[in-house]
Design an enzyme around this catalytic site. Structure first.
Site, PDB file in Angstrom:
ATOM      1  N   CYS A  97       0.848  -1.188   0.000  1.00  0.00           N
ATOM      2  CA  CYS A  97       0.000   0.000   0.000  1.00  0.00           C
ATOM      3  C   CYS A  97       0.881   1.235   0.000  1.00  0.00           C
ATOM      4  CB  CYS A  97      -0.904  -0.012   1.234  1.00  0.00           C
ATOM      5  SG  CYS A  97      -2.041   1.378   1.263  1.00  0.00           S
ATOM      6  N   HIS A 140      -8.640  -3.795  -3.128  1.00  0.00           N
ATOM      7  CA  HIS A 140      -7.772  -3.007  -2.242  1.00  0.00           C
ATOM      8  C   HIS A 140      -8.138  -1.517  -2.318  1.00  0.00           C
ATOM      9  CE1 HIS A 140      -3.729  -2.023  -0.402  1.00  0.00           C
ATOM     10  NE2 HIS A 140      -4.070  -0.858  -0.938  1.00  0.00           N
ATOM     11  N   GLU A 141      -8.265  -1.007  -3.533  1.00  0.00           N
ATOM     12  CA  GLU A 141      -8.564   0.422  -3.699  1.00  0.00           C
ATOM     13  C   GLU A 141      -9.979   0.748  -3.215  1.00  0.00           C
ATOM     14  OE1 GLU A 141      -6.144   2.211  -4.147  1.00  0.00           O
ATOM     15  OE2 GLU A 141      -4.754   0.744  -4.971  1.00  0.00           O
ATOM     16  N   HIS A 144     -10.186   1.439   0.413  1.00  0.00           N
ATOM     17  CA  HIS A 144      -9.720   2.775   0.813  1.00  0.00           C
ATOM     18  C   HIS A 144     -10.877   3.773   0.880  1.00  0.00           C
ATOM     19  CE1 HIS A 144      -5.394   2.701   1.247  1.00  0.00           C
ATOM     20  NE2 HIS A 144      -5.217   2.080   0.103  1.00  0.00           N
TER      21      HIS A 144
HETATM   22 ZN   LIG Z   1      -3.527   1.088  -0.440  1.00  0.00          ZN
END
Ligand SMILES: [Zn+2]
Length: 191
Positions: A97, A140-141, A144
């Site tokens: 990350c 993953h994004e 966020h």
């Molecule tokens: Zn990340």
């Protein structure tokens, strides 16, 4: 323009992002700058909170080659994304990350997803049964945008093991004298 990256412990990484109301020129320009920032820091994905914005926008730039290895692709903009399906099948893959450089963690997530979103021109699109690194990058994004980080998936003892690394990131990047970091200082990350 390249934005300043935000690092572990920056409160903006924990905010739940707000939907974009109108995809106008301003939003399009922001998406372009998000891409420029991702490229400047050698990333293959970047979400708005990682540059201090709470809009539901992220960039994905990872796919899979024929052998199933990670392949960097042209950056794609996802605005107001929704993951509409998660497979029951899960898979463990290693994730990095840009908000805590150098820390790579094995994380279990659904193997396949369906996702829909709007691009920077306001055009709706839908991707079905996305697997591999492509899927991993998007999940993953997407996390966020809800203030979720990979470290949240770790069990207590693993989480403890990475704390020293996280504290180091905090000291290096969040103290006032070092908030401006050079892209060259930062190693190559995954997302
Ligand atoms: Zn990340």
């Amino acid at each position: 323009m390249v934005f300043r990256l935000r690092y572990y412990k920056d409160p903006c990484l924990r905010e739940k992002c707000q939907p974009v109301k109108i995809i106008n020129q301003e939003v399009k320009a922001f998406a372009k700058e998000l891409i420029d920032t991702m490229i400047a820091y050698n990333g293959v994905g970047l979400a708005a909170p990682q540059v201090g914005s709470n809009q539901r926008i992220f960039i994905g730039a990872l796919a899979d080659d024929e052998e199933g290895e990670a392949l960097v692709t042209a950056p794609k903009v996802y605005i107001n994304p929704k993951i509409t399906f998660y497979s029951k099948e899960t898979v463990v893959m290693e994730e990095g990350c840009m908000s805590y450089p150098g820390l790579y963690l094995e994380i279990r997530r659904p193997a396949f997803i369906d996702i829909e979103a709007y691009d920077e021109d306001g055009k709706f699109f839908r991707l079905e049964n996305v697997g591999g690194w492509f899927s991993r990058n998007l999940q993953h994004e997407y996390d966020h945008l809800d203030g979720v980080l990979t470290i949240d998936y770790l069990g207590q003892s693993k989480r403890k093991n990475v704390q020293a690394h996280l504290d180091q990131i905090d000291r290096k990047y969040n103290c006032p004298s070092s908030v401006i970091t050079q892209p060259s200082e930062v190693n190559k990350y995954f997302t």
